[in-house]
Design a protein around this motif. Structure first.
Motif, PDB file in Angstrom:
ATOM      1  N   THR A  72       0.830  -1.200   0.000  1.00  0.00           N
ATOM      2  CA  THR A  72       0.000   0.000   0.000  1.00  0.00           C
ATOM      3  C   THR A  72       0.867   1.253   0.000  1.00  0.00           C
ATOM      4  OG1 THR A  72      -0.095   0.154   2.412  1.00  0.00           O
ATOM      5  CG2 THR A  72      -1.813  -1.176   1.327  1.00  0.00           C
ATOM      6  N   ASP A  74       0.453   3.565   2.121  1.00  0.00           N
ATOM      7  CA  ASP A  74       0.746   3.793   3.543  1.00  0.00           C
ATOM      8  C   ASP A  74       2.022   3.070   3.960  1.00  0.00           C
ATOM      9  OD1 ASP A  74      -1.520   5.355   3.846  1.00  0.00           O
ATOM     10  OD2 ASP A  74      -2.732   3.741   4.687  1.00  0.00           O
ATOM     11  N   LYS A 136      -4.356  -5.871   3.514  1.00  0.00           N
ATOM     12  CA  LYS A 136      -5.704  -5.326   3.410  1.00  0.00           C
ATOM     13  C   LYS A 136      -6.090  -5.270   1.943  1.00  0.00           C
ATOM     14  CE  LYS A 136      -5.303  -0.301   3.263  1.00  0.00           C
ATOM     15  NZ  LYS A 136      -5.650   0.925   3.968  1.00  0.00           N
ATOM     16  N   GLN A 137      -7.400  -5.262   1.724  1.00  0.00           N
ATOM     17  CA  GLN A 137      -7.893  -5.177   0.358  1.00  0.00           C
ATOM     18  C   GLN A 137      -8.019  -3.721  -0.055  1.00  0.00           C
ATOM     19  OE1 GLN A 137     -11.387  -7.901   0.254  1.00  0.00           O
ATOM     20  NE2 GLN A 137     -10.295  -8.687  -1.532  1.00  0.00           N
ATOM     21  N   VAL A 138      -7.461  -3.426  -1.224  1.00  0.00           N
ATOM     22  CA  VAL A 138      -7.550  -2.105  -1.823  1.00  0.00           C
ATOM     23  C   VAL A 138      -7.957  -2.319  -3.276  1.00  0.00           C
ATOM     24  CG1 VAL A 138      -6.280  -0.003  -2.436  1.00  0.00           C
ATOM     25  CG2 VAL A 138      -5.728  -1.212  -0.312  1.00  0.00           C
ATOM     26  N   ASN A 139      -9.093  -1.786  -3.649  1.00  0.00           N
ATOM     27  CA  ASN A 139      -9.592  -1.946  -5.025  1.00  0.00           C
ATOM     28  C   ASN A 139      -9.605  -3.413  -5.459  1.00  0.00           C
ATOM     29  OD1 ASN A 139      -9.906   0.864  -5.285  1.00  0.00           O
ATOM     30  ND2 ASN A 139      -7.783   1.085  -5.935  1.00  0.00           N
ATOM     31  N   TRP A 142      -5.444  -7.684  -2.665  1.00  0.00           N
ATOM     32  CA  TRP A 142      -4.790  -7.790  -1.370  1.00  0.00           C
ATOM     33  C   TRP A 142      -3.417  -7.157  -1.486  1.00  0.00           C
ATOM     34  CZ3 TRP A 142      -6.892  -9.009   3.150  1.00  0.00           C
ATOM     35  CH2 TRP A 142      -8.090  -9.705   3.154  1.00  0.00           C
ATOM     36  N   ASN A 145       0.125  -4.080   4.000  1.00  0.00           N
ATOM     37  CA  ASN A 145       0.020  -2.764   4.630  1.00  0.00           C
ATOM     38  C   ASN A 145       0.972  -2.640   5.823  1.00  0.00           C
ATOM     39  OD1 ASN A 145      -1.239  -0.148   4.695  1.00  0.00           O
ATOM     40  ND2 ASN A 145      -2.247  -0.796   6.572  1.00  0.00           N
TER      41      ASN A 145
END
Length: 162
Positions: A72, A74, A136-139, A142, A145
């Motif tokens: 990510t 982040d 974490k799932q983003v769009n 997986w 993060n």
């Protein structure tokens, strides 16, 4: 000039890694939608360790993470902050991604909790070495993060008894 050389080195490393890896999907650089989180965790950490083991031939940890399709924004930001905040004279006490100075050459998944996104990885040939990750799932993908010291709270990090 340094930026051009860095970009060229980065491209060479990723092209050679892609050509030499038989278990990595060919479209992983662009899209990992549908890739199980455990697989994403292993692609990231084993690629990271492989790059780190290249010593002077590999790229820096921040360059590797910046170029990774498995983390990510982040994660990238926090790693940069950790590196920038390090003591200029003594540097980092440990590699923040693996939370240690010495670590296994390859990892495998010990456990993954889909509800929390937390994974524990262990060394393939060093089973006592454990590493915490959070995905974490983003769009619908997986992504890593947190890993090691990066975005992992102290109580979730693995103890280092060796």
């Amino acid at each position: 000039m340094k930026k051009i050389i860095s970009v060229l080195l980065l491209l060479i490393v990723f092209i050679s890694c892609r050509e030499s890896s038989t278990d990595k999907p060919t479209n992983a650089e662009n899209d990992n939608a549908g890739t199980p989180p455990e697989t994403v965790a292993l692609y990231f950490i084993n690629g990271y360790v492989d790059n780190s083991n290249k010593l002077d031939e590999g790229i820096s940890m921040t360059e590797f993470v910046d170029a990774s399709p498995y983390v990510t924004s982040d994660f990238k930001s926090e790693l940069k902050r950790i590196v920038q905040d390090a003591d200029p004279e003594s540097g980092l006490d440990a590699d923040p991604v693996v939370d240690a100075q010495d670590y296994p050459d390859e990892f495998e998944v010990e456990s993954f909790d889909k509800n929390t996104g937390y994974a524990v990885l262990k060394g393939r040939d060093w089973e006592a070495f454990k590493l915490s990750m959070v995905l974490k799932q983003v769009n619908q993908k997986w992504l890593v993060n947190g890993c090691g010291m990066v975005n992992i709270p102290p109580q979730q990090r693995q103890p280092r008894d060796f």
